[in-house]
Design an enzyme around this catalytic site. Structure first.
Site, PDB file in Angstrom:
ATOM      1  CG  ASP A  31      46.199  38.911  43.816  1.00  0.00           C
ATOM      2  OD1 ASP A  31      45.484  38.990  42.945  1.00  0.00           O
ATOM      3  OD2 ASP A  31      47.369  39.088  43.808  1.00  0.00           O
ATOM      4  CD  GLU A  41      41.885  37.168  38.651  1.00  0.00           C
ATOM      5  OE1 GLU A  41      42.075  38.194  39.002  1.00  0.00           O
ATOM      6  OE2 GLU A  41      42.653  36.263  38.907  1.00  0.00           O
ATOM      7  CG  ASP A  67      49.239  42.544  38.708  1.00  0.00           C
ATOM      8  OD1 ASP A  67      48.812  43.027  39.802  1.00  0.00           O
ATOM      9  OD2 ASP A  67      49.311  41.225  38.299  1.00  0.00           O
TER      10      ASP A  67
END
Length: 978
Positions: free
Chosen positions: A544, A547, A622
């Site tokens: 996770d 980015e 999310d």
């Protein structure tokens, strides 16, 4: 994910983040740039506006120097000259156009001065001087063989290259102004620079415009230089040591109204216009991987991943472009209607889709696909960037996750309750709280004192554990992982070339630089079982925040002038950063196993780029427990699939908030048809494991999950197709029916692979029926559960969808799918269960379908250890003349393994007792009700007769029936005669 509530030593920090990122406020638009706040986006839009306003008087300053053109060995090379105002020296831009054997063309434009390093960097920056030219090393894995037989002609004005299958493709390259038309069968499909918006911001020294005493004033700038040399946003100033370096190009699809792809965005499948058209957007689609929690619907705003592949479609024709650039990218879309008859008022005209692409840095590097079918596009793209991973079989089952299961006893209790309520599942997940103080490669000794014992309970039913490991490493003393990262210089650096420090879940953190080969080697070592106690061969990974998410960084990410391995700036590599991290984790999972017995890794990623499909699964981040997020999940996943990333899903139930029981139920019914099927929930949401829903909701939820498990053979076969051809697992209507214009914008119904299953989930509150569009054809469709029959011809049919019932699913005639009907606790326990074949006949009384089986975990299938059968239901006259009036009807099983090996024989032997226990046939003639038995002919066995039974034919239901236990083996050839 949002920052947790205050921890003792980080109370101030987390309080600040909680106030700033409070979910009640939803997405914080002020944390993310609009085009007007992005210097290069504003400049490129303004350049296009200037060209448009100038009309026919506009002349693009880019010219291909005909004297430099050479066509040799399947490549055209030359130099494009950019003419500058005044007496400034023209800019030389090396051009390469490669014509590949696949029929794909690649256009690359570089900048000579940067390429040769003949520029000066500001601020004494150690950054590389070239335009970033290594993204292909991470993305392109095949399909690059050039076609050395291409033909060309050149004169003073243009060069024409004929290439592709039967030389049906042409590239018409205009020299002045430089442009390219790509034609198929004599018709232009794609245009480059037809509007003259090509822009490559060349290097130039910064001019000091402050007038010094006694010196003449510098001339006033003719362009807006306000964001050339530095740019501030979110409290950070980007120093831009290389000055302005953006690239831009207009790409037009003449005659194409619909364009798709360029995920990830929360909008419709058919992309909208972006320059203020009615019903469209006023911002371009943005590709800049970002941590955008509680993202909004119907917006071109950037999200977590970026795949710059766009496909344009019109009736019976599909083309596409792949913009290979890892920097921040924006895409404008404008559609114009043209008519050959000025009195027609647009009726009967054609629509042109004009797109404008611009990236902040890097090369102009574009692959051109001329189709003509959607299948051609995705196959050519997949040859370049790689095919979807063939996942382990367990990964296609149901995944149970939340932030967080708080102890190992909590995990075991959830596991037992699934069994108590007879709900199958395969994987339970642990978010960051399993660690000691958010330090990866550790366990919280108080809450998870016995992770091995916890996993032994899961293993007893064939279940797996997934744990989270993110790229940020906690900056804390006496933590060997961060000590090694710093001492070995394995982290991402700041603009001064010192290790970059930012804030994420652990507070002060450093980030692994997965571009660095030494960092990759180190990362692999961390996952060795001896180095990560508490993990087992059944432990898999979740990446996770890659980015990367940096809580105190500009746009919640990393400063663009940070430096990676090789001294490339972060601005150059941002969108491919997540791919490199998942690549490191994928390689680490391979490395922890004995090389002779490696198992396929499972890694879930939030951030991704073109090529990430080779490494695992993604999810849409999310989302919210709301009906609009459920509805948006379908077009989002469809765009992922047609962009080559089939293994995709959305958090079932919504990550933030608490879904109503109705929403939760409907989401499970839809999620059972996501390629990746996982429920997930925020730490502040109520517990909502499916068995907690209570009656009357737990029953349809359980039914949906069991339906997923019964169809696992069909899902696994569909993933094998994706892994070998690139074709999507989840297919939109336009992909399957490229002639049916009514389906081109439909994005709330879809097919599952080649199975013929057409799914239309309920996506709105209070709805108990759905309107499903049937394509323009006379092929019959059958309700999957009742066998009620429908016919197409472009009709819309209403299907009942009560909450307590099933998700609406139709079977398209002409298909055979495989399923397993015995409920088990997990997919592992189904391995040797018998199969059921469901045959949905077309109007000719025929059907075809495939079944692929391997061990579901290793790479032995690459050596031939698999079973791949094609089932054909054939109806033919009993003699050559066909005059007898009788038909010879049979079902045959054919071997699709063209090169059987010793590994094939060994695997087939392990499956020798796995049989087909039932054959269901839907859509047979009424006369078949008199049939009582069939003849079974199987390799190595005596012919035998088996009973059959026929039903239906009343109140719109098809005549259907089944063969009772034909007993044929799935690994053998056989024939059943009716």
């Amino acid at each position: 994910m949002l920052p947790p509530r205050a921890g003792a030593c980080l109370a101030f920090f987390f309080s600040f983040v909680w106030i700033t990122l409070n979910p009640a406020a939803a997405v914080k638009h002020e944390n993310f740039k609009t085009c007007e706040q992005s210097g290069f986006c504003t400049r490129n839009r303004a350049y296009a506006d200037k060209a448009t306003a100038s009309g026919s008087s506009w002349t693009s300053p880019y010219k291909l120097d005909s004297k430099t053109i050479s066509v040799k060995n399947g490549q055209l090379t030359g130099v494009v000259i950019k003419t500058l105002e005044g007496d400034l020296e023209p800019v030389r831009l090396p051009l390469t156009i490669s014509f590949l054997k696949t029929g794909v063309a690649r256009v690359t434009l570089d900048e000579e001065k940067r390429q040769k390093g003949e520029i000066e960097l500001r601020h004494g920056s150690p950054a590389r001087k070239e335009r970033y030219n290594e993204v292909q090393d991470w993305v392109i894995v095949g399909g690059m063989t050039v076609d050395q037989e291409v033909k060309h002609t050149t004169d003073q004005d243009e060069t024409i290259v004929s290439y592709g299958p039967n030389e049906n493709f042409k590239a018409i390259i205009k020299h002045s102004s430089f442009s390219i038309d790509f034609r198929r069968d004599g018709e232009t499909q794609i245009k480059f620079n037809s509007e003259g918006w090509l822009s490559m911001e060349h290097w130039r020294p910064k001019v000091d415009r402050e007038q010094k005493e006694g010196e003449p004033a510098s001339p006033e700038p003719t362009e807006d230089e306000s964001t050339w040399w530095e740019e501030s946003f979110g409290g950070n100033t980007d120093t831009k040591p290389k000055g302005p370096e953006s690239i831009g190009l207009d790409i037009t699809f003449p005659g194409y109204e619909h364009v798709y792809g360029i995920p990830e965005h929360a909008g419709p499948l058919s992309l909208k216009q972006t320059r203020g058209a009615s019903g469209g957007y006023d911002q371009p689609y943005r590709l800049y991987n970002s941590d955008v929690f509680e993202y909004e619907m119907d917006t071109p705003m950037t999200l977590y991943g970026a795949i710059p592949l766009m496909q344009a479609h019109r009736k019976d024709s599909t083309v596409g472009v792949f913009w290979l650039n890892a920097a921040e990218t924006w895409i404008d879309i404008v559609k114009t209607k043209t008519s050959s008859n000025p009195l027609s008022l647009g009726v009967g005209g054609t629509t042109n889709t004009q797109t404008h692409w611009f990236s902040e840095s890097g090369l102009l590097d574009i692959f051109v696909f001329q189709g003509p079918t959607p299948k051609d596009i995705i196959q050519d793209y997949s040859q370049l960037t790689g095919y979807s991973q063939l996942p382990q079989h367990f990964a296609l089952g149901y995944h149970q996750c939340r932030w967080n299961y708080v102890t190992d006893e909590d995990v075991k209790d959830v596991d037992r309750k699934f069994d108590k309520h007879k709900i199958p599942y395969d994987v339970i997940w642990l978010d960051i709280e399993y660690t000691e103080g958010k330090k990866y490669f550790t366990w919280d000794k108080d809450n998870f004192p016995n992770p091995i014992g916890m996993q032994q309970q899961l293993d007893s039913h064939g279940r797996k554990l997934v744990i989270i490991v993110d790229p940020h490493i906690k900056n804390e003393g006496n933590y060997p992982v961060v000590d090694a990262l710093k001492s070995q210089n394995l982290g991402i650096n700041n603009k001064e070339n010192n290790i970059f420090e930012g804030w994420c879940w652990p507070g002060s953190s450093y980030w692994i630089d997965a571009f660095n080969p030494s960092a990759l080697k180190w990362w692999k070592s961390l996952f060795a079982y001896a180095n990560f106690p508490g993990t087992t061969p059944s432990t898999f990974l979740w990446n996770d925040m890659n980015e990367p998410s940096v809580f105190n960084g500009p746009e919640t990410t990393m400063p663009k002038d940070n430096l990676h391995y090789g001294n490339w700036e972060h601005r150059d590599v941002h969108n491919v950063n997540g791919l490199t991290f998942v690549n490191a984790t994928y390689e680490a999972l391979l490395a922890r196993d004995d090389p002779k017995h490696q198992r396929r890794p499972f890694v879930l990623t939030r951030s991704y780029y073109a090529g990430s499909q080779r490494q695992g699964a993604m999810w849409t981040g999310d989302n919210l427990a709301s009906w609009d997020h459920l509805e948006a999940s379908i077009p989002m996943l469809l765009n992922q699939n047609i962009a080559g990333f089939s293994f995709s899903g959305a958090d079932v139930g919504g990550f933030f908030g608490n879904p109503s029981k109705e929403l939760q139920t409907r989401w499970y019914q839809a999620g059972a048809f996501y390629p990746f099927f996982r429920a997930h929930a925020h730490i502040d949401s109520r517990r909502r494991e499916p068995y907690l829903a209570g009656s009357p909701y737990v029953e349809p939820i359980t039914q949906a999950i069991r339906l997923r498990y019964s169809l696992l053979p069909a899902w696994y076969t569909s993933f094998h197709t994706a892994a070998t051809t690139g074709e999507p697992v989840m297919r939109p209507m336009w992909y399957v029916h490229p002639s049916d214009e009514a389906g081109f914008a439909l994005d709330d119904q879809f097919y599952v692979g080649d199975t013929g299953l057409l799914v239309k989930p309920v996506l709105k509150e209070g709805v108990t029926s759905v309107d499903l569009h049937l394509p323009l054809s006379d092929v019959p469709y059958y309700d999957y559960f009742t066998y009620e029959m429908y016919t197409g011809q472009g009709k819309t049919v209403k299907l009942d969808a009560p909450l307590k019932g099933h998700v609406p699913v139709l079977m398209q005639g002409g298909h055979i799918l495989s399923r397993k009907e015995r409920p088990r606790k997990s997919s592992a326990l189904m391995k040797f269960d018998p199969y059921t074949l469901v045959i949905a006949l077309d109007n000719a009384g025929t059907a075809t379908g495939d079944l692929y089986i391997d061990d579901g975990e290793s790479f032995e299938y690459q050596k031939g250890a698999f079973i791949h059968r094609r089932f054909r239901f054939l109806s033919a006259p009993s003699d050559a003349s066909g005059e007898s009036g009788q038909s010879h009807v049979s079902l045959v099983s054919e071997d699709l393994n063209a090169s059987p090996s010793k590994a094939t024989a060994a695997f087939v032997k392990t499956m020798k007792d796995v049989r087909v226990e039932k054959i269901i046939i839907v859509g047979v003639p009424k006369e078949w009700k008199d049939k009582k038995e069939v003849v079974v002919k199987e390799e190595g066995e005596k012919d035998r007769r088996v009973a059959c039974l026929w039903k239906g034919g009343e109140k719109g239901r098809a005549v259907w029936g089944f063969v009772r236990d034909p007993g044929v083996r799935v690994g053998r050839g056989w024939k059943i005669e009716f």
